[in-house]
Write a protein that holds these residues in place. Structure first.
Motif, PDB file in Angstrom:
ATOM      1  N   UNK A 139       0.748  -1.108   0.034  1.00  0.00           N
ATOM      2  CA  UNK A 139       0.150   0.087   0.095  1.00  0.00           C
ATOM      3  C   UNK A 139       0.867   1.383  -0.052  1.00  0.00           C
ATOM      4  N   UNK A 140       0.247   2.416  -0.532  1.00  0.00           N
ATOM      5  CA  UNK A 140       1.082   3.524  -0.583  1.00  0.00           C
ATOM      6  C   UNK A 140       1.436   4.147   0.832  1.00  0.00           C
ATOM      7  N   UNK A 141       0.541   3.884   1.747  1.00  0.00           N
ATOM      8  CA  UNK A 141       1.007   4.498   3.194  1.00  0.00           C
ATOM      9  C   UNK A 141       2.053   3.447   3.650  1.00  0.00           C
ATOM     10  N   UNK A 142       2.485   2.444   2.966  1.00  0.00           N
ATOM     11  CA  UNK A 142       3.515   1.471   3.539  1.00  0.00           C
ATOM     12  C   UNK A 142       4.805   1.689   2.787  1.00  0.00           C
ATOM     13  N   UNK A 143       4.911   2.336   1.851  1.00  0.00           N
ATOM     14  CA  UNK A 143       6.142   2.437   0.821  1.00  0.00           C
ATOM     15  C   UNK A 143       7.328   2.975   1.511  1.00  0.00           C
ATOM     16  N   UNK A 144       7.062   4.026   2.346  1.00  0.00           N
ATOM     17  CA  UNK A 144       8.424   4.327   3.036  1.00  0.00           C
ATOM     18  C   UNK A 144       8.897   3.435   3.993  1.00  0.00           C
ATOM     19  N   UNK A 145       7.961   2.855   4.702  1.00  0.00           N
ATOM     20  CA  UNK A 145       8.548   1.751   5.642  1.00  0.00           C
ATOM     21  C   UNK A 145       9.406   0.601   4.822  1.00  0.00           C
ATOM     22  N   UNK A 146       8.702   0.174   3.897  1.00  0.00           N
ATOM     23  CA  UNK A 146       9.258  -0.972   2.960  1.00  0.00           C
ATOM     24  C   UNK A 146      10.591  -0.501   2.385  1.00  0.00           C
ATOM     25  N   UNK A 147      10.743   0.804   1.930  1.00  0.00           N
ATOM     26  CA  UNK A 147      11.843   1.481   1.269  1.00  0.00           C
ATOM     27  C   UNK A 147      13.009   1.298   2.305  1.00  0.00           C
ATOM     28  N   UNK A 148      12.783   1.155   3.569  1.00  0.00           N
ATOM     29  CA  UNK A 148      14.261   0.914   4.371  1.00  0.00           C
ATOM     30  C   UNK A 148      14.806  -0.105   4.021  1.00  0.00           C
ATOM     31  N   UNK A 149      14.557  -0.881   3.329  1.00  0.00           N
ATOM     32  CA  UNK A 149      15.227  -2.135   2.845  1.00  0.00           C
ATOM     33  C   UNK A 149      15.811  -1.963   1.442  1.00  0.00           C
ATOM     34  N   UNK A 150      17.136  -2.162   1.487  1.00  0.00           N
ATOM     35  CA  UNK A 150      17.597  -2.113  -0.116  1.00  0.00           C
ATOM     36  C   UNK A 150      17.644  -3.494  -0.467  1.00  0.00           C
ATOM     37  N   UNK A 151      17.923  -3.391  -1.863  1.00  0.00           N
ATOM     38  CA  UNK A 151      18.175  -4.859  -2.532  1.00  0.00           C
ATOM     39  C   UNK A 151      16.834  -5.299  -3.308  1.00  0.00           C
ATOM     40  N   UNK A 152      15.752  -4.238  -3.304  1.00  0.00           N
ATOM     41  CA  UNK A 152      14.380  -4.905  -3.678  1.00  0.00           C
ATOM     42  C   UNK A 152      13.778  -3.637  -4.178  1.00  0.00           C
ATOM     43  N   UNK A 153      12.886  -3.690  -5.318  1.00  0.00           N
ATOM     44  CA  UNK A 153      11.937  -2.728  -5.926  1.00  0.00           C
ATOM     45  C   UNK A 153      10.770  -2.627  -5.139  1.00  0.00           C
ATOM     46  N   UNK A 154      10.265  -1.438  -4.364  1.00  0.00           N
ATOM     47  CA  UNK A 154       9.246  -1.232  -3.874  1.00  0.00           C
ATOM     48  C   UNK A 154       8.356  -0.557  -4.418  1.00  0.00           C
TER      49      UNK A 154
END
Length: 503
Positions: A139-154
Motif C-alpha cells: 500500500x502507498x501508506x507503507x512504501x516508506x517503511x518498506x523502502x528502508x530495505x535495500x536490494x528490492x524494488x518497492x
C-alpha cells in the motif's frame, strides 16, 4: 484457469512465504477461501468482489476457489486482499504480461478499490530480500517503511485500478527510492534533567543505569520525584544506532504502532498501568503478538507502582530480564520476541507511602509493610542492578536557584561510556555492559586487588547470590567506563555496592 500470486504471513517476528492460488471453474457462482484462514481472511470475499467491480475491472460469474498455501499455516489479517484480487484478474486472462512472476504482494482493499495500510511490512520486505524476490508491492501508506530495505524494488500503490494499469503497461509506477540514508536519531525534548531540583544521588544512579543499560528500582514517598526521574531518563540515553532503529521499527511494524512513521528514530519509553494483564505486558494472545516489554526493546520499560502489578505478570519478567528475549508458546504456535529493555521500577516504601518520610506519620502496621514488600520476589529483585531510596525534597531546595545540569551534558558522558563499550565488545555480539555473561566478566572486567577484596568481603557479609555478585561487577565496570578508566578500582566497586539492596 488458475494463477498464483506470492504473498507472506507474519508469525511473531518470523515471515513465512504464502502462495495465493486462485482458480476459476465452471459451476454455480461461489467465492471460497481455503488454507486455514481466520475470519478476517475469509471476509476478503466481499471486499475483493466490491473492490474489483468498483474499480471498473471484470469479476467472474463462476465458481472461485482461493487456496492459501501452505494449508497447515494459519493465515490472519486483511493483507491477502490485494494478492487475491490480482490473482483473480490474472486467472480471467485480464493481464497478458506476467510482471508479477517474481513479485510479492500485500495489501488490504476497501470496497471502492482503495489499498489500505497493513502491519508488518518491514519484516516482510526483509524476508523478501532473503528469498530473492525482485519486487514488493505494498500500500502507498507503507512504501516508506518498506523502502528502508535495500536490494528490492518497492512499488507503493494507492488504488487497485492504478495497480492494474501498471501491470497492463498503461501506467508506470516508479519504485520508491531507498530512504534509510536519511536516518537521524532523535531525543525527546519533553523533559530535561535541569528541571529536577536536588536528587543528585538519583541523577547519578540514572546516569550509571543509562551508561550500562542497567535496571533500576526507585523507592520513596509520594511526591519525591520518582516518576519525573523515570520520564527524564530517555533524555540521557545514548543515540540509537541504525541497527537498533531497524530492530525497533520491525517490532512496532508488526504491532501496528508505527503511527505514521517509517522508521523509529528515538528510544521507546513504555509505561503500562499497573492493571495491565500479563499477556499485554509480556506478549501473547491466540496468535502471539509483541507485548509491552518487546515494544520497549532497546528503550525503557517504566513500571510505576511496581508492587501493584499482578504477581504472575511480574514473575514473567524474570526470563526477559536475564536473557533479553521472551518466548511465547500458544496452541497456534511459538514465537520469540526480543525484549532487551531497561527496567525502571518505582514504588512506595509501604501501602500508605510514608514509611520513609520524616515529615508524615506512617499509618501502616509492621505486618502490612512486610506484606506489601513481599509482593516483589527475591529472584525478581535480584535481577535489578541499582536499588535507590529517593527522599522527599525539602522546600528550600525546590525554591533555591539551582542551575543544575542539562540532559545533553549527562548524555554526552553516557555516550562516551557507551562508545568505550562498543569498542570493547566489537565483534562479540554484545552491546552494553549489562549484556555480559559470566565468562565475559572475567575477560572484560579487570579489577585492582583492593577492589576485589572489598567486593569479596561485601558478598560474604551481604550474603549475595552469584547473580548479584556478577551484576555488581557489571555496574562497577560501567562506573569505571564513565570515569574513562580501563581497570575497575576500589571507588568504583564501593559506589556500585551503595546501590545494592540490603535486604
Amino acid at each position: 484457469m488458475s494463477y498464483t500470486v506470492q504473498s507472506a504471513a507474519v508469525h511473531g517476528l518470523n515471515v513465512e512465504p504464502v502462495s495465493v492460488e486462485v482458480d476459476i471453474s465452471f459451476g454455480l457462482k461461489k467465492f471460497n477461501i481455503v488454507g486455514l484462514p481466520d475470519r478476517a481472511v475469509s471476509e476478503a470475499c466481499g471486499r475483493v468482489e466490491s473492490a474489483i467491480k468498483n474499480s471498473g475491472l471484470p469479476f467472474p460469474r463462476y465458481r472461485i476457489t482461493v487456496n492459501l498455501a501452505p494449508a497447515s499455516l494459519k493465515k490472519q489479517g486483511p493483507s491477502y486482499d490485494l494478492p487475491i484480487a490480482i490473482g483473480l484478474l490474472y486467472a480471467q486472462g485480464h493481464f497478458t504480461d506476467h510482471k508479477l512472476d517474481n513479485a510479492l504482494v500485500v495489501g488490504e482493499l476497501g470496497l471502492d478499490g482503495v489499498i489500505r495500510h497493513v502491519d508488518g511490512v518491514l519484516p516482510i520486505a526483509l524476508a523478501a530480500v532473503e528469498q530473492g524476490i525482485d519486487t514488493l508491492i505494498v500500500p502507498k501508506e507503507n512504501e516508506k517503511e518498506a523502502a528502508l530495505v535495500a536490494g528490492i524494488n518497492i512499488i507503493g500503490v494507492g488504488h487497485l485500478k492504478a495497480l492494474a494499469a501498471h501491470i497492463e503497461g498503461t501506467l508506470v509506477i516508479e519504485p520508491t527510492p531507498v530512504t534509510i540514508v536519511d536516518f537521524r536519531p532523535s531525543v525527546s525534548s519533553t523533559h530535561d534533567m535541569i528541571y529536577i531540583k536536588g536528587q543528585e544521588r538519583a541523577k547519578r544512579a540514572l546516569e550509571i543505569a543509562a551508561a550500562g543499560q542497567h535496571n533500576i528500582l526507585l523507592s520513596g514517598p509520594p511526591g519525591s520525584g520518582k516518576t519525573m526521574l523515570a520520564r527524564t531518563l530517555p533524555t540521557i540515553l545514548p543515540d540509537l544506532t541504525l541497527a537498533e532503529a531497524l530492530d525497533i521499527t520491525r517490532i512496532h511494524s508488526i504491532a501496528g504502532k508505527l503511527k505514521g512513521k517509517s522508521l523509529v528514530n528515538e528510544r521507546p519509553f513504555q509505561s503500562p498501568h499497573h492493571t495491565t494483564s500479563g499477556v499485554a505486558l509480556i506478549g501473547g494472545g491466540s496468535s502471539p503478538r509483541p507485548g509491552q516489554i518487546s515494544m520497549a526493546h532497546r528503550g525503557v520499560l517504566f513500571l510505576d507502582e511496581f508492587p501493584e502489578f499482578k504477581k504472575n505478570a511480574l514473575e514473567n519478567l524474570r526470563q526477559p530480564l536475564e536473557d533479553g528475549t521472551i518466548t511465547v508458546s500458544r496452541a497456534a504456535g511459538t514465537a520469540e520476541f526480543p525484549a532487551k529493555f531497561m527496567l525502571v521500577a518505582a514504588m512506595n516504601p509501604c501501602p500508605c507511602g510514608f514509611a520513609s518520610d520524616p515529615f508524615h506519620q506512617c499509618v501502616c502496621t509492621h505486618g502490612q509493610i512486610i506484606k506489601y514488600q513481599k509482593k516483589l520476589s527475591g529472584p525478581l529483585l535480584d535481577r535489578i542492578d541499582l536499588h535507590l531510596e529517593v527522599p522527599k525534597i525539602d522546600v528550600e531546595k525546590l525554591t533555591a536557584v539551582d542551575e543544575g545540569e542539562l540532559s545533553s551534558g549527562i548524555r554526552a558522558r553516557v555516550q562516551a561510556a557507551r562508545d568505550i563499550q562498543t569498542a570493547r565488545f566489537a565483534g562479540t555480539g554484545l552491546v552494553s555492559n549489562t549484556d555480559m555473561r559470566a565468562q565475559d566478566v572475567k575477560d572484560y572486567c579487570p579489577m585492582e586487588k583492593g577492589a576485589d577484596q572489598v567486593l569479596t568481603t561485601a558478598a560474604r557479609s551481604l550474603h549475595l547470590s552469584a547473580r548479584a555478585y556478577i551484576r555488581i561487577i557489571k555496574v562497577s565496570r560501567t562506573i569505571a567506563d564513565l570515569a574513562g578508566v580501563s581497570e575497575i578500582q576500589l571507588e568504583h566497586v564501593s559506589e556500585a555496592l551503595q546501590f545494592r539492596e540490603r535486604g
